[in-house]
Scaffold this motif. Structure first.
Motif, mmCIF file in Angstrom:
data_model
loop_
_atom_site.group_PDB
_atom_site.id
_atom_site.type_symbol
_atom_site.label_atom_id
_atom_site.label_comp_id
_atom_site.label_asym_id
_atom_site.label_seq_id
_atom_site.Cartn_x
_atom_site.Cartn_y
_atom_site.Cartn_z
ATOM 1 N N LEU A 1 0.763 -1.332 0.034
ATOM 2 C CA LEU A 1 -0.040 0.141 0.132
ATOM 3 C C LEU A 1 0.822 1.217 0.056
ATOM 4 C CD1 LEU A 1 -2.870 -0.903 2.506
ATOM 5 C CD2 LEU A 1 -2.443 -1.506 0.230
ATOM 6 N N ALA A 2 0.363 2.345 -0.414
ATOM 7 C CA ALA A 2 1.232 3.708 -0.622
ATOM 8 C C ALA A 2 0.401 4.714 -0.004
ATOM 9 C CB ALA A 2 1.428 3.861 -2.026
ATOM 10 N N LEU A 3 1.121 5.665 0.690
ATOM 11 C CA LEU A 3 0.418 6.949 0.991
ATOM 12 C C LEU A 3 0.089 7.708 -0.233
ATOM 13 C CD1 LEU A 3 1.631 6.098 3.727
ATOM 14 C CD2 LEU A 3 2.374 8.632 4.216
ATOM 15 N N GLY B 1 -0.304 -7.364 4.392
ATOM 16 C CA GLY B 1 -0.134 -5.828 4.056
ATOM 17 C C GLY B 1 0.755 -5.187 4.421
ATOM 18 N N VAL B 2 1.460 -4.207 3.663
ATOM 19 C CA VAL B 2 2.842 -3.644 3.912
ATOM 20 C C VAL B 2 2.591 -2.427 3.429
ATOM 21 C CG1 VAL B 2 4.243 -5.906 3.915
ATOM 22 C CG2 VAL B 2 3.997 -4.268 1.892
ATOM 23 N N ALA B 3 3.379 -1.487 4.423
ATOM 24 C CA ALA B 3 3.558 -0.002 4.059
ATOM 25 C C ALA B 3 4.615 0.656 4.909
ATOM 26 C CB ALA B 3 1.904 0.946 4.269
ATOM 27 N N ALA B 4 5.175 1.592 4.304
ATOM 28 C CA ALA B 4 6.312 2.345 4.912
ATOM 29 C C ALA B 4 6.306 3.813 4.328
ATOM 30 C CB ALA B 4 7.568 1.657 4.780
ATOM 31 N N ALA B 5 6.750 4.728 5.194
ATOM 32 C CA ALA B 5 7.324 5.929 4.752
ATOM 33 C C ALA B 5 8.098 6.522 5.500
ATOM 34 C CB ALA B 5 5.752 6.802 4.712
ATOM 35 N N GLN B 6 8.922 7.606 5.034
ATOM 36 C CA GLN B 6 9.654 8.504 5.523
ATOM 37 C C GLN B 6 9.212 9.978 5.737
ATOM 38 O OE1 GLN B 6 12.184 7.656 7.457
ATOM 39 N NE2 GLN B 6 13.868 6.353 6.468
ATOM 40 N N PRO C 1 9.878 3.237 1.645
ATOM 41 C CA PRO C 1 8.957 2.137 1.307
ATOM 42 C C PRO C 1 9.237 1.099 0.444
ATOM 43 C CG PRO C 1 7.932 4.381 0.751
ATOM 44 C CD PRO C 1 9.499 4.434 1.035
ATOM 45 N N ALA C 2 10.159 1.233 -0.829
ATOM 46 C CA ALA C 2 10.569 0.352 -1.485
ATOM 47 C C ALA C 2 11.594 -0.762 -0.804
ATOM 48 C CB ALA C 2 11.619 0.853 -2.693
ATOM 49 N N ARG C 3 12.665 -0.310 0.071
ATOM 50 C CA ARG C 3 13.357 -1.013 0.948
ATOM 51 C C ARG C 3 12.625 -1.820 1.688
ATOM 52 N NH1 ARG C 3 17.817 2.112 4.277
ATOM 53 N NH2 ARG C 3 16.140 2.831 5.527
ATOM 54 N N SER D 1 8.964 9.074 -9.413
ATOM 55 C CA SER D 1 7.961 8.815 -8.022
ATOM 56 C C SER D 1 8.749 9.314 -6.843
ATOM 57 C CB SER D 1 7.645 7.530 -8.009
ATOM 58 O OG SER D 1 8.781 6.486 -7.866
ATOM 59 N N ASP D 2 7.900 9.573 -5.636
ATOM 60 C CA ASP D 2 8.596 9.973 -4.387
ATOM 61 C C ASP D 2 8.843 8.760 -3.735
ATOM 62 O OD1 ASP D 2 8.931 10.949 -2.074
ATOM 63 O OD2 ASP D 2 6.871 11.707 -1.647
ATOM 64 N N ALA D 3 10.224 8.683 -3.497
ATOM 65 C CA ALA D 3 10.591 7.499 -2.597
ATOM 66 C C ALA D 3 10.546 7.608 -1.230
ATOM 67 C CB ALA D 3 12.213 7.437 -3.043
ATOM 68 N N PHE D 4 10.166 8.662 -0.673
ATOM 69 C CA PHE D 4 9.728 8.629 0.626
ATOM 70 C C PHE D 4 8.299 8.113 0.964
ATOM 71 C CE2 PHE D 4 12.903 11.840 0.039
ATOM 72 C CZ PHE D 4 13.819 11.651 1.184
ATOM 73 N N SER D 5 7.447 8.068 0.001
ATOM 74 C CA SER D 5 6.084 7.631 0.256
ATOM 75 C C SER D 5 5.567 6.594 -0.565
ATOM 76 C CB SER D 5 5.250 8.685 0.340
ATOM 77 O OG SER D 5 5.051 9.527 -1.032
ATOM 78 N N LEU D 6 6.308 6.105 -1.414
ATOM 79 C CA LEU D 6 5.853 5.219 -2.756
ATOM 80 C C LEU D 6 6.673 4.013 -3.037
ATOM 81 C CD1 LEU D 6 3.635 4.375 -4.833
ATOM 82 C CD2 LEU D 6 4.851 5.760 -6.344
#
Length: 277
Positions: free
Chosen positions: A10-12, A36-41, A96-98, A120-125
């Motif tokens: 999932l993505a912000l 389900g996985v999600a991450a953001a910086q 998120p990708a990592r 794309s925004d590597a901090f949220s997607l």
């Protein structure tokens, strides 16, 4: 072979409803667990200050990201509530990708959204382009407007490359559930058509030995049309709800800069795509 664990990324700031529907349906079809996985910086603003005010901004930004990740968890759990089976949530303050790539070790297939922007925004997607290159798992890219996983007509976009061979093997569980499967190769102008047809026929025979009846097809080589445009025509002709393809059979740099079939597949909005690299 089957899918015992489905992972959905999932993505912000992105629609997640379609990928959740398809991932949940996929888990139900194969009686699989779903993760389900999600991450953001948090990204500090360009006008960043220092001292106490800076720490206050960091704390507020990180708290906001944590709240949004909690919202994604709630959305995931609500979508899976009536699905049955094991559902698990994983999230982190991370790129998120990592994070998604690390978690992919637990899954047989990863589900993601498509149509990511070129930068794309590597901090949220977690971009599908990064996931397919590094996950070591097949990636199911779901357009935002998809309402279900349509396996009535499946199109295998064949090219005799390791990536395409891997994709067909990874797609076997879905191909066994499909009503009609078409294997198509779009030859280049210099290719020997009879040799191309022999290769596609081999793949159809291989699938037949795995319980999948498939039709072999070779398109006409066209000098004035890109392979992506030709593939789109064939997909429309057969009414494909899913395309199976190898990702980045050419150099990724070439495809990102000049365009190519993989670039087209992760940005088109008509049908889901299973990619392997």
């Amino acid at each position: 072979m089957t899918y015992a664990t489905v992972m959905v990324s999932l993505a912000l700031d992105q629609p997640n409803e379609a990928r959740l529907r398809v991932a949940g349906e996929l888990a139900e079809r194969f009686e699989a667990a779903i993760v389900g996985v999600a991450a953001a910086q948090f990204v500090p603003p360009l006008y960043f200050t220092d001292g106490t005010e800076a720490q206050a901004q960091i704390d507020a930004g990180e708290a906001s990201v944590k709240r949004r990740l909690a919202d994604l968890e709630a959305q995931f759990r609500a979508a899976m509530k009536n699905r049955g089976g094991h559902a698990e949530w994983r999230s982190a303050m991370d790129f998120p990708a990592r994070f998604a790539l690390a978690q992919a070790r637990c899954a047989d297939i990863v589900v993601s959204g498509g149509q990511s922007p070129a930068f794309s925004d590597a901090f949220s997607l977690a971009s599908p382009k990064d996931l397919v290159m590094q996950a070591g798992r097949p990636l199911l890219v779901v357009p935002d407007r998809a309402s279900w996983l349509d396996l009535r007509n499946v199109l295998v976009a064949w090219k005799d490359t390791p990536e395409a061979r891997r994709a067909v093997a990874d797609a076997l569980p879905m191909l066994r559930k499909a009503r009609d499967v078409t294997i198509v190769e779009i030859p280049e102008l210099r290719d020997d058509r009879s040799a191309v047809m022999a290769g596609v026929t081999d793949v159809a025979a291989w699938l037949g030995r795995h319980g999948v009846t498939a039709t072999a097809r070779v398109s006409e080589a066209a000098e004035n049309e890109t392979p992506a445009k030709q593939l789109e025509k064939v997909a429309g002709d057969v009414g494909a709800g899913l395309i199976v393809a190898g990702a980045y059979g050419h150099s990724r740099f070439r495809e990102l800069i000049l365009g190519g079939v993989t670039q087209y597949l992760v940005t088109q909005t008509a049908r889901s795509v299973l990619l392997s690299h």
